[in-house]
Design a protein around this motif. Structure first.
Motif, PDB file in Angstrom:
ATOM      1  N   ILE A   1       0.862  -1.186   0.000  1.00  0.00           N
ATOM      2  CA  ILE A   1       0.000   0.000   0.000  1.00  0.00           C
ATOM      3  C   ILE A   1       0.898   1.235   0.000  1.00  0.00           C
ATOM      4  N   TRP A   2       0.641   2.104  -0.966  1.00  0.00           N
ATOM      5  CA  TRP A   2       1.428   3.333  -1.109  1.00  0.00           C
ATOM      6  C   TRP A   2       0.750   4.466  -0.347  1.00  0.00           C
ATOM      7  N   PRO A   3       1.532   5.358   0.285  1.00  0.00           N
ATOM      8  CA  PRO A   3       2.992   5.325   0.425  1.00  0.00           C
ATOM      9  C   PRO A   3       3.400   4.378   1.546  1.00  0.00           C
ATOM     10  N   SER A   4       4.634   3.910   1.478  1.00  0.00           N
ATOM     11  CA  SER A   4       5.119   2.932   2.433  1.00  0.00           C
ATOM     12  C   SER A   4       6.491   3.353   2.960  1.00  0.00           C
ATOM     13  N   LYS A   5       6.797   2.923   4.174  1.00  0.00           N
ATOM     14  CA  LYS A   5       8.107   3.208   4.764  1.00  0.00           C
ATOM     15  C   LYS A   5       9.235   2.510   4.000  1.00  0.00           C
ATOM     16  N   ILE A   6       8.896   1.482   3.200  1.00  0.00           N
ATOM     17  CA  ILE A   6       9.945   0.772   2.452  1.00  0.00           C
ATOM     18  C   ILE A   6      10.204   1.387   1.080  1.00  0.00           C
ATOM     19  N   ASP A   7       9.483   2.436   0.714  1.00  0.00           N
ATOM     20  CA  ASP A   7       9.589   2.982  -0.645  1.00  0.00           C
ATOM     21  C   ASP A   7      11.026   3.355  -1.010  1.00  0.00           C
ATOM     22  N   TYR A   8      11.727   4.026  -0.103  1.00  0.00           N
ATOM     23  CA  TYR A   8      13.087   4.456  -0.438  1.00  0.00           C
ATOM     24  C   TYR A   8      14.010   3.257  -0.632  1.00  0.00           C
ATOM     25  N   LEU A   9      13.952   2.301   0.277  1.00  0.00           N
ATOM     26  CA  LEU A   9      14.848   1.148   0.169  1.00  0.00           C
ATOM     27  C   LEU A   9      14.496   0.295  -1.043  1.00  0.00           C
ATOM     28  N   GLU A  10      13.221   0.224  -1.394  1.00  0.00           N
ATOM     29  CA  GLU A  10      12.833  -0.490  -2.619  1.00  0.00           C
ATOM     30  C   GLU A  10      13.440   0.189  -3.836  1.00  0.00           C
ATOM     31  N   ASP A  11      13.518   1.505  -3.826  1.00  0.00           N
ATOM     32  CA  ASP A  11      14.185   2.230  -4.921  1.00  0.00           C
ATOM     33  C   ASP A  11      15.662   1.851  -5.005  1.00  0.00           C
ATOM     34  N   VAL A  12      16.326   1.784  -3.866  1.00  0.00           N
ATOM     35  CA  VAL A  12      17.749   1.443  -3.853  1.00  0.00           C
ATOM     36  C   VAL A  12      17.964   0.062  -4.472  1.00  0.00           C
ATOM     37  N   VAL A  13      17.053  -0.857  -4.208  1.00  0.00           N
ATOM     38  CA  VAL A  13      17.176  -2.227  -4.726  1.00  0.00           C
ATOM     39  C   VAL A  13      16.835  -2.291  -6.210  1.00  0.00           C
ATOM     40  N   MET A  14      15.760  -1.647  -6.599  1.00  0.00           N
ATOM     41  CA  MET A  14      15.201  -1.859  -7.927  1.00  0.00           C
ATOM     42  C   MET A  14      15.644  -0.852  -8.981  1.00  0.00           C
ATOM     43  N   LEU A  15      16.248   0.250  -8.588  1.00  0.00           N
ATOM     44  CA  LEU A  15      16.665   1.262  -9.566  1.00  0.00           C
ATOM     45  C   LEU A  15      18.184   1.273  -9.660  1.00  0.00           C
TER      46      LEU A  15
END
Length: 538
Positions: free
Chosen positions: A22-36
């Protein structure tokens, strides 16, 4: 990583094996680090994988002092305070943590980043995919000593691995897998390499394919051709790999001689290694790329008294062969929840194909939008509509059923905010380690009497440690003394907060909080590094 694709009108989510995102999420930034990792929008975490062996070594040394009986220690970034111990020689730890500083924040712990470093290092060197879980909590001080050392006998090594929860075969596997990459530097380990050449760095490789994650470390040991200085070094006291590999009569090493078995067993043991954490830590489910993820770059009053609403939508296209023909548009509801069919068009980004790629071979496409909203009507939520004309596919991403929420009660006015060196413009020049920060916000008039709070994660230097700490503190915004004509026309009131932050390249982030309790409104995880040195007028 194959996952089911959800077609038709309905919810798009990040795989049935994972709790619904569910957006926004506390993991959004770390997911960016992994996926981008590369492409149109990228974080660049894997840019430094030429130091892959150091990343793996850092993860092992951080984890190795875990006590399985008391469930304390493990991968908790305590290595930050332990780098000067005799058991932790070399520059690998400071090099690794120095690079991780670029991604370190209140939403990405150092220990999660160290674990991710192991995952990325192995994958980027053609090794297996290791699931990445988040939730590690950083230690505030050094833990107990106890990392195995090259000069210790096999009984001591076996006891230390057992204390951390790993049996003899685990020990052999972890050492073989960890030593598949890199080598030993003479200036860090002259007693092992025998090379005491001053001011010249030489690396003594552990196998003949030290930049590729494969089982050459095993096969060269078994056939006697190895030049691994920890096996065939002239100083038998430091030949720790020789003792470890033979600890069960070479049974484990012979099993690892099969390339497929090596990859599978390494994936398992390294996952167990990075997931060895204190009992107080609960790790998440393995991270997967989010199917539809919004990025709101601007939600602020513009000079016309409208709400500027712009950003990007990131679409996972890993399993969308016809993604080039896919189009997106948004529909949004006003502040009352009405007019939910109002359309906002998006444009597919074109630079570098408008795509990014991440770990686990994920592919992502970007769609951009920008519009001005009537401030009187406002916005409360939006949906994302995905259409692929060639296949007839049409789907709606509705964020778990409620749409993607937007709260226009408080708007962060980035253009009216700024940062400059403390004392800038003064008549005398003095050295300073501080920056003056001014942050502006617009609060909807019907809520202008509620408290408006700045919550900032201040950077706190830690002498002798590569990474700083964070001190999260609150302070109050002040209502502007005079009315702003543009804000007044839009039905908003202007506020400002002034503070100082440490002058560094560290990530200083903040939240803006309006009110409290059930009616609380927040603008979260904004970064002072995006600010210019000029506070523009509205």
């Amino acid at each position: 990583m194959k996952r089911q694709i959800y077609a038709g009108i309905g919810l798009l989510h990040a795989g049935s094996a994972v709790a619904e995102y569910i957006w926004p999420s506390k993991i959004d930034y770390l997911e960016d680090v992994v996926m981008l990792q590369t492409g149109y929008i990228h974080m660049g975490f894997s840019d430094d994988t030429q130091n892959a062996a150091e990343w793996v070594r850092t993860g092992f040394h951080d984890m190795a002092t875990h006590d399985a009986a008391t469930k304390t220690g493990g991968l908790d970034a305590s290595i930050l305070f332990e780098w000067d111990r005799p058991e932790n020689p070399g520059r690998a730890f400071n090099n690794t943590l120095g690079f991780m500083k670029n991604f370190y924040s209140v939403r990405s712990s150092a220990s999660d980043l160290v674990a991710l470093g192991v995952v990325a290092a192995i994958q980027m060197c053609d090794g297996p995919w290791i699931p990445f879980r988040t939730g590690r909590i950083d230690a505030a001080e050094a833990g107990p000593s106890g990392v195995p050392e090259p000069t210790q006998d096999i009984e001591t090594h076996t006891e230390k691995f057992a204390k951390a929860g790993f049996n003899t075969s685990d020990m052999i596997t972890m050492v073989a897998c960890g030593h598949s990459l890199g080598g030993i530097h003479n200036n860090d380990f002259p007693e092992i390499t025998g090379d005491t050449t001053p001011d010249v760095t030489h690396m003594f490789e552990l196998d003949d394919s030290n930049a590729v994650f494969d089982n050459a470390i095993v096969t060269e040991y078994l056939d006697g051709s190895t030049d691994n200085p920890l096996v065939s070094g002239s100083n038998d006291t430091t030949n720790s790999d020789k003792r470890v590999f033979a600890a069960d009569g070479n049974a484990t090493m012979k099993a690892l001689a099969d390339p497929a078995a090596f990859q599978a067993k390494c994936a398992d043991i390294l996952e167990r290694m990075i997931n060895t954490v204190p009992s107080t830590v609960t790790l998440s489910e393995p991270m997967q790329a989010i199917d539809v993820k919004p990025y709101i770059t601007t939600l602020a009053l513009n000079s016309d008294g409208a709400i500027q609403f712009s950003g990007r939508i990131r679409l996972r296209i890993t399993e969308r062969p016809d993604n080039a023909n896919t189009t997106l548009h948004l529909t949004y509801a006003d502040r009352s929840g009405a007019n939910a069919s109002t359309i906002i068009k998006t444009t597919r980004a074109t630079l570098i194909g408008g795509t990014s790629s991440g770990l686990y071979n994920e592919a992502l496409a970007w769609y951009e939008f920008a519009t001005a909203l009537d401030a009187a009507a406002g916005i409360s939520k939006f949906h994302v509509h995905i259409t692929t004309p060639s296949s007839g596919e049409a789907a709606v991403a509705d964020n778990g059923g409620g749409g993607f929420p937007i709260d226009d009660a408080v708007l962060y006015q980035e253009a009216q905010s700024c940062v400059k060196a403390a004392g800038a413009g003064a008549s005398t020049s003095t050295s300073t380690t501080q920056e003056d920060v001014t942050l502006a916000a617009a609060v909807r008039a019907d809520r202008a009497d509620e408290p408006l709070t700045l919550e900032m994660a201040y950077v706190v230097p830690r002498p002798g440690a590569v990474l700083h700490g964070f001190d999260v503190r609150q302070s109050a915004f002040e209502r502007s003394a005079s009315a702003n004509a543009v804000a007044e026309k839009a039905g908003y009131v202007m506020y400002a907060a002034k503070t100082q932050v440490e002058l560094s390249n560290a990530r200083t982030t903040f939240d803006i909080i309006l009110g409290s309790g059930e009616t609380e409104s927040r603008v979260e995880f904004k970064d002072t590094r995006t600010l210019t040195d000029v506070c523009a007028s509205l």
